[in-house]
Design an enzyme around this catalytic site. Structure first.
Site, PDB file in Angstrom:
ATOM      1  N   ASN A  90       0.017   4.375  -0.953  1.00 36.15           N
ATOM      2  CA  ASN A  90      -0.602   5.663  -0.588  1.00 36.15           C
ATOM      3  C   ASN A  90      -1.310   5.616   0.764  1.00 36.15           C
ATOM      4  OD1 ASN A  90      -2.847   4.184  -1.208  1.00 36.15           O
ATOM      5  ND2 ASN A  90      -3.763   5.699  -2.577  1.00 36.15           N
TER       6      ASN A  90
ATOM      7  N   GLU B 114      -7.082 -21.188 -16.029  1.00 39.22           N
ATOM      8  CA  GLU B 114      -7.499 -21.857 -14.794  1.00 39.22           C
ATOM      9  C   GLU B 114      -8.591 -22.846 -15.188  1.00 39.22           C
ATOM     10  OE1 GLU B 114      -9.179 -20.806 -10.350  1.00 39.22           O
ATOM     11  OE2 GLU B 114     -10.078 -19.903 -12.107  1.00 39.22           O
TER      12      GLU B 114
ATOM     13  N   ASP C  57      -9.190 -16.806 -16.147  1.00 37.47           N
ATOM     14  CA  ASP C  57     -10.005 -17.242 -15.014  1.00 37.47           C
ATOM     15  C   ASP C  57     -11.057 -18.274 -15.459  1.00 37.47           C
ATOM     16  OD1 ASP C  57     -10.635 -16.561 -12.146  1.00 37.47           O
ATOM     17  OD2 ASP C  57     -12.591 -16.076 -12.997  1.00 37.47           O
TER      18      ASP C  57
ATOM     19  N   ASP D 262       0.840  -1.199   0.000  1.00 36.55           N
ATOM     20  CA  ASP D 262       0.000   0.000   0.000  1.00 36.55           C
ATOM     21  C   ASP D 262       0.875   1.249   0.000  1.00 36.55           C
ATOM     22  OD1 ASP D 262      -1.892   1.933   0.402  1.00 36.55           O
ATOM     23  OD2 ASP D 262      -2.350   1.357   2.480  1.00 36.55           O
TER      24      ASP D 262
ATOM     25  N   ASP E 106      -3.827   3.919   2.277  1.00 37.69           N
ATOM     26  CA  ASP E 106      -5.274   3.952   2.490  1.00 37.69           C
ATOM     27  C   ASP E 106      -5.782   2.580   2.951  1.00 37.69           C
ATOM     28  OD1 ASP E 106      -4.972   2.483   0.201  1.00 37.69           O
ATOM     29  OD2 ASP E 106      -6.428   3.600  -1.001  1.00 37.69           O
TER      30      ASP E 106
ATOM     31  N   HIS F 266      -4.084 -17.226  -4.713  1.00 43.49           N
ATOM     32  CA  HIS F 266      -4.964 -16.408  -3.863  1.00 43.49           C
ATOM     33  C   HIS F 266      -6.243 -17.130  -3.448  1.00 43.49           C
ATOM     34  CE1 HIS F 266      -6.583 -16.206  -7.848  1.00 43.49           C
ATOM     35  NE2 HIS F 266      -7.698 -15.692  -7.370  1.00 43.49           N
ATOM     36  N   ASP F 267      -6.489 -18.331  -3.975  1.00 46.60           N
ATOM     37  CA  ASP F 267      -7.684 -19.098  -3.591  1.00 46.60           C
ATOM     38  C   ASP F 267      -7.347 -20.262  -2.663  1.00 46.60           C
ATOM     39  OD1 ASP F 267      -9.326 -17.597  -5.276  1.00 46.60           O
ATOM     40  OD2 ASP F 267      -9.090 -18.984  -6.958  1.00 46.60           O
TER      41      ASP F 267
ATOM     42  N   ASP G 186      -1.813  -1.143  -3.980  1.00 53.23           N
ATOM     43  CA  ASP G 186      -2.071  -0.347  -5.182  1.00 53.23           C
ATOM     44  C   ASP G 186      -0.944  -0.512  -6.209  1.00 53.23           C
ATOM     45  OD1 ASP G 186      -0.041   1.340  -3.998  1.00 53.23           O
ATOM     46  OD2 ASP G 186      -1.648   2.164  -2.746  1.00 53.23           O
TER      47      ASP G 186
ATOM     48  N   ASP H 184      -4.902 -10.794 -15.599  1.00 56.08           N
ATOM     49  CA  ASP H 184      -5.942 -11.769 -15.284  1.00 56.08           C
ATOM     50  C   ASP H 184      -7.135 -11.492 -16.194  1.00 56.08           C
ATOM     51  OD1 ASP H 184      -7.500 -13.663 -13.791  1.00 56.08           O
ATOM     52  OD2 ASP H 184      -6.222 -13.213 -12.068  1.00 56.08           O
TER      53      ASP H 184
HETATM   54  O1  TEU Z   1     -11.563 -19.181  -9.096  1.00 57.76           O
HETATM   55  C1  TEU Z   1     -12.407 -20.204  -9.548  1.00 57.76           C
HETATM   56  C2  TEU Z   1     -12.594 -21.263  -8.616  1.00 57.76           C
HETATM   57  O2  TEU Z   1     -12.776 -22.372  -9.027  1.00 57.76           O
HETATM   58  C3  TEU Z   1     -12.534 -20.904  -7.193  1.00 57.76           C
HETATM   59  O3  TEU Z   1     -13.506 -19.979  -6.896  1.00 57.76           O
HETATM   60  C4  TEU Z   1     -12.714 -22.108  -6.387  1.00 57.76           C
HETATM   61  O4  TEU Z   1     -13.975 -22.639  -6.610  1.00 57.76           O
HETATM   62  C5  TEU Z   1     -12.626 -21.734  -4.983  1.00 57.76           C
HETATM   63  O5  TEU Z   1     -11.578 -20.850  -4.790  1.00 57.76           O
HETATM   64  C6  TEU Z   1     -12.370 -22.941  -4.181  1.00 57.76           C
HETATM   65  O6  TEU Z   1     -12.271 -22.526  -2.892  1.00 57.76           O
HETATM   66  C7  TEU Z   1     -11.456 -18.050  -9.858  1.00 57.76           C
HETATM   67  C8  TEU Z   1     -10.661 -17.023  -9.114  1.00 57.76           C
HETATM   68  O7  TEU Z   1      -9.358 -17.496  -8.913  1.00 57.76           O
HETATM   69  C9  TEU Z   1     -11.369 -16.689  -7.846  1.00 57.76           C
HETATM   70  O8  TEU Z   1     -10.638 -15.825  -7.029  1.00 57.76           O
HETATM   71  C10 TEU Z   1     -12.710 -16.088  -8.215  1.00 57.76           C
HETATM   72  O9  TEU Z   1     -13.469 -15.897  -7.063  1.00 57.76           O
HETATM   73  C11 TEU Z   1     -13.485 -16.970  -9.173  1.00 57.76           C
HETATM   74  O10 TEU Z   1     -12.705 -17.500 -10.220  1.00 57.76           O
HETATM   75  C12 TEU Z   1     -14.588 -16.169  -9.843  1.00 57.76           C
HETATM   76  O11 TEU Z   1     -14.042 -15.276 -10.748  1.00 57.76           O
END
Ligand code: TEU
Length: 554
Positions: free
Chosen positions: A26, A258, A204, A24, A28, A331-332, A32, A101
């Site tokens: 700035n 993905e 995605d 971050d 907030d 990130h998931d 960013d 993305d």
């Molecule tokens: O993720 C798709 C996806 O399959 C995930 O949402 C998965 O079902 C979940 O994380 C399992 O816990 C992509 C992105 O990476 C995710 O961040 C988004 O929320 C999703 O698509 C919708 O765009």
């Protein structure tokens, strides 16, 4: 066919940035674009040569930017288009490529296409989405499909008899790829970013873009009812090929899709270069090895042999045919520390895991903070959780009696927010991420686990990653060698060979908490080791010792 595509991705090491939690600049409370620019020297020093940037587009942020309201605009709290151009420029100056993305299965419900579609029944934008009459005079959804966040996949439009399809939150309506105009729009988005300097896309949920058009109800499942109609739909390959021919083939770019629940057969069908669709996909079979049916809430104890077998299957089924992506976090997913046979109290376990996945055949990805061992958040209350998926699933599963008692803990353990707490740059009050309170709480381990600490310690995980990255560039065999898993049934070691005409690389990683021998004819403990997390080597491997051997052929 022209030769514009150099397949540079085969030499890439990609670092994923989740912008709202990266840095971050700035102050907030939200990461960013300027923050990314400020940290580019750190990334250059780490050695990566490509960045995958999670969405920075304009968005109501219902799903942290995976709900896009303007594909060609920037979310103002992240910065401006000028900042973005500067960022691309600064990356390229440092020899770092950028993959954006591409979230094209759905838009935000605030995208102008969707707003127009709702405003006027005769609008051409209506056919950009799946809008269908409901059953029982429109009072019930058109069918029983369920989406990825546990809810039904249809939302009623006001009190009309019509409903729209959304496989994620109700604020993420699915685009109708059957409509050629939608495909033209997406091609326009691809061109816009490629012309601006982007080097490719992480696509995605790309295997959801084609749906069976019968829209019939399916046999109800515990999760994802209707999946046979919307995963790997009938026109998936045709749509991807069209994007390739019309846009992607004209740029020296790369794509990583993905792909949800991809079998080896689906995997190869998407990445076979002859088919001209995608360069590689994220296959989650190994990260899903600690749960049942690919549903993370049904989790089970991690087993190294299961993890190895799944990775082996990915490797073997693509060998000589298509390219892989290599990853253990994003990130998931919750953090790998404490997950894949690793522990919070022994950094060597993370080094052992890192060497185990990094030199498989494919392009390695590192998720922000993974390089210095960021840990899971250990949430204690729902107030600490921000992820819409966690909220929606909680609303549903907490009502199911068998989940009632245990469910909160499961949710805290597997919530996607585990990977989304701010990157810990130092041990200051907000972990050096910001000077004000961040959008999500700071990880409690900030004093022990942070980038500064790692940079000050030559034995840290970060320096180990640096060495891994350097080796990846140095040895051709890592790019083009054959792959063979060694002793796959051994529950204590992850070991494999890579071999080409001139070199052979052997990786042996111990996942054991005790000293153990690994009998393997070709190795002598102390010669030909190009990387290890220990300086002295005996016959037996120390707990979580990893060794990378390199043999030159004469
Ligand atoms: O993720 C798709 C996806 O399959 C995930 O949402 C998965 O079902 C979940 O994380 C399992 O816990 C992509 C992105 O990476 C995710 O961040 C988004 O929320 C999703 O698509 C919708 O765009």
């Amino acid at each position: 066919m022209n030769n514009i595509r150099t397949n540079w991705y085969k030499k890439a090491v990609v670092y994923q940035i989740y912008p709202r939690s990266f840095y971050d600049a700035n102050n907030d409370g939200l990461g960013d674009i300027q923050g990314i620019i400020e940290k580019l020297d750190y990334l250059k020093e780490l050695g990566i040569n490509c960045i995958w940037l999670s969405p920075i587009y304009d968005s109501p942020q219902k799903d942290n930017g995976y709900d896009i309201s303007d594909y060609e605009g920037i979310y103002p709290p992240f910065g401006t288009m000028e900042d973005c151009k500067k960022m691309i420029d600064e990356m390229h100056k440092r020899g770092i490529r950028l993959i954006m993305d591409l979230v094209a299965n759905h838009t935000s419900d605030q995208h102008k296409w969707f707003l127009e579609a709702l405003k006027d029944k005769n609008s051409p934008y209506r056919d950009y989405y799946y809008i269908r009459k409901g059953k029982r005079n429109g009072k019930k959804p058109p069918n029983n499909w369920k989406g990825f966040f546990g809810e039904r996949a249809w939302e009623r439009i006001g009190d009309t008899d019509e409903w729209y399809l959304h496989l994620f939150t109700k604020e993420q309506p699915d685009l109708n790829w059957e409509n050629p105009k939608v495909r033209e729009e997406i091609k326009g988005v691809l061109k816009f970013w490629l012309d601006l300097g982007a080097d490719g896309f992480r696509c995605d949920v790309i295997n959801l873009i084609s749906k069976k058009q019968d829209f019939r109800s399916r046999i109800p499942l515990p999760a994802l009812t209707g999946m046979d109609a919307y995963i790997n739909g009938p026109r998936l390959h045709e749509f991807l090929h069209e994007l390739y021919v019309d846009v992607l083939s004209k740029y020296d770019c790369m794509t990583v899709g993905e792909a949800v629940m991809a079998t080896p057969k689906v995997n190869i069908s998407l990445v076979d270069p002859k088919r001209e669709e995608l360069d590689m996909i994220f296959n989650f079979s190994h990260t899903d090895s600690d749960n049942f049916f690919g549903v993370k809430y049904f989790y089970r104890k991690f087993k190294l042999t299961r993890f190895k077998r799944r990775l082996n299957k990915q490797q073997v089924s693509l060998a000589g045919k298509g390219w892989n992506s290599l990853f253990i976090e994003n990130h998931d997913q919750r953090r790998s520390v404490g997950r894949f046979g690793t522990t919070e109290d022994d950094i060597n376990s993370s080094k052992s895991l890192a060497a185990a996945y990094f030199f498989l055949q494919g392009t390695p990805f590192i998720y922000q903070g993974q390089e210095f061992g960021m840990r899971n958040a250990h949430f204690e209350s729902m107030d600490e959780i921000k992820d819409v998926e966690s909220f929606n699933v909680n609303a549903i599963l907490s009502k199911v009696p068998v989940f009632k008692k245990r469910f909160k803990q499961i949710l805290f353990d597997v919530s996607r927010d585990n990977a989304r707490t701010p990157v810990l740059w130092d041990d200051s009050v907000y972990g050096g991420f910001s000077k004000v309170e961040p959008w999500i709480r700071v990880n409690k381990s900030k004093n022990e686990v942070n980038a500064k600490h790692a940079l000050d310690d030559k034995d840290s995980l970060l320096y180990f990653y640096k060495d891994l990255i350097k080796l990846k560039y140095d040895y051709k065999v890592i790019e083009d060698g054959t792959f063979k898993m060694i002793k796959i049934a051994n529950p204590h070691f992850f070991a494999y060979e890579r071999e080409n005409d001139s070199e052979k690389l052997v990786v042996i990683s111990s996942f054991s908490k005790t000293c153990r021998r690994f009998k393997y004819s070709e190795i002598i403990p102390n010669s030909n080791i190009v990387l290890s997390n220990f300086k002295e080597h005996e016959k037996a491997f120390k707990p979580f010792e990893t060794r990378v051997y390199l043999f030159k052929k004469s």
